[in-house]
Design a protein around this motif. Structure first.
Motif: not given
Length: 356
Positions: A88-92, A98-100, A181-182, A258-262
């Motif tokens: 939503d904040w459009n941080i790509t 990292l923020l997630s 991203a990773l 879960q962030v890595i997975y998604l």
């Protein structure tokens, strides 16, 4: 001499019955499916970088005597919540990932503390309690993202909201925001097999962290509490606090996993992505030879390879045997539940045998 050798072989077979049976099952499915070896290796390599972190998140609670932590789904929910807001904040890109992880980690500390406090009131029934906590948390999660988002909680990106402007859509696309991203930072290609090095290095880092942690004073406390809470308490260890720390570490690691997975998957299934995380991660750990009381890094890695190899070949095997790939899909779910049931039954049988 022959009798002793026979006893040793029997003991090894009984101790490793789950991975042995699963290896034979996977090998049979691979032979039936006739999938090209390079394709199978490519899929396993990708799933190792995608799923191993989540499975490793289960080890600390097992060592600390809390059993299989089904409540890692709370960490997965925290990760998804964080990623929704980052989208939503459009941080790509890497900043967004990292923020997630940071937001999800902070949320997971609080959620892990709540779970730990609850499990301390349910000693001896931790696994079923953590499973029920996962169901309860899922209800709260559905309430927030179906009814609060867009009404009580403002959301600027209307394209990921439902048509009435309240609640998130069933799927949130991460393409162009957090997708890969990773993965895309460093890719090594060997004979058409892509190795996503950054997620793999993060997994290696977690393995080293767990190994180091278990050698520290806190790690020794985990082991002592896992072996016998009464003796640990008389030795001066704060048992309840140690158990809470174990659950917090597990929940935070699950959120990062879960962030890595998604980011690898590229889409978030808003209301279902987190539901199978606990089940499949626990099944993979058990397939690798872990039990309710004992788990290691190698159990996690072997389990991911075997469990996800079967996941890859099951639809093709089902199609070859029965003419319907859907049977392979049903078989995968059946196997996940069957492995957990079988491992728990074996644990109960071993415990009763040791008692007698």
């Amino acid at each position: 001499m022959e009798k002793n050798a026979g006893k040793v072989v029997k003991s090894i077979l009984i101790s490793n019955i789950v991975p042995i049976v699963f290896f034979l099952l996977t090998l049979g499915a691979v032979l039936v499916a006739k999938i090209p070896p390079l394709f199978l290796l490519s899929e396993i390599a990708r799933r190792l970088s995608r799923n191993t972190f989540l499975v490793l998140a289960l080890i600390i609670p097992v060592v600390a005597g809390l059993g299989l932590n089904f409540a890692i789904v709370l960490g997965a929910m925290a990760a998804q919540a964080a990623m929704f807001f980052v989208v939503d904040w459009n941080i790509t890109g890497l900043k967004g990932v990292l923020l997630s992880m940071l937001i999800a980690g902070v949320l997971s500390v609080f959620l892990g503390w709540l779970v730990g406090k609850t499990l301390n009131r349910a000693k001896g029934r931790e696994m079923i309690t953590s499973m029920i906590l996962g169901f309860f948390a899922n209800g709260v999660y559905q309430l927030i993202f179906l009814f609060f988002i867009g009404s009580l909680i403002p959301f600027s990106k209307t394209d990921i909201l439902l048509p009435q402007g309240v609640g998130l859509r069933n799927t949130v696309d991460l393409y162009g925001v957090l997708d890969g991203a990773l993965n895309n930072i460093w890719v090594v290609n060997i004979k058409f097999i892509n190795f996503y090095m950054v997620p793999l290095l993060i997994v290696v880092g977690l393995c080293l962290f767990i190994t180091f942690l278990l050698k520290t004073k806190l790690g020794q406390d985990f082991k002592a509490v896992g072996q016998d809470m009464h003796i640990a308490r008389t030795s001066g260890i704060d048992v309840d606090k140690t158990r809470i720390i174990a659950v917090i570490i597990s929940t935070v690691l699950a959120a990062i996993g879960q962030v890595i997975y998604l980011q690898d998957i590229g889409t978030i299934n808003t209301y279902n992505s987190h539901e199978q995380i606990g089940l499949f991660s626990i099944a993979a750990l058990l397939v690798g030879g872990a039990s309710v009381r004992k788990a290691s890094i190698w159990n996690a890695i072997i389990g991911v390879i075997l469990f996800h190899a079967l996941f890859v070949v099951a639809p093709s095997a089902g199609n070859k045997l029965f003419g319907q790939p859907q049977i392979g899909e049903f078989f995968r779910e059946f196997v996940a539940y069957a492995v957990i049931a079988f491992a728990l039954a074996m644990h109960g049988w071993r415990a009763r045998k040791a008692k007698h």
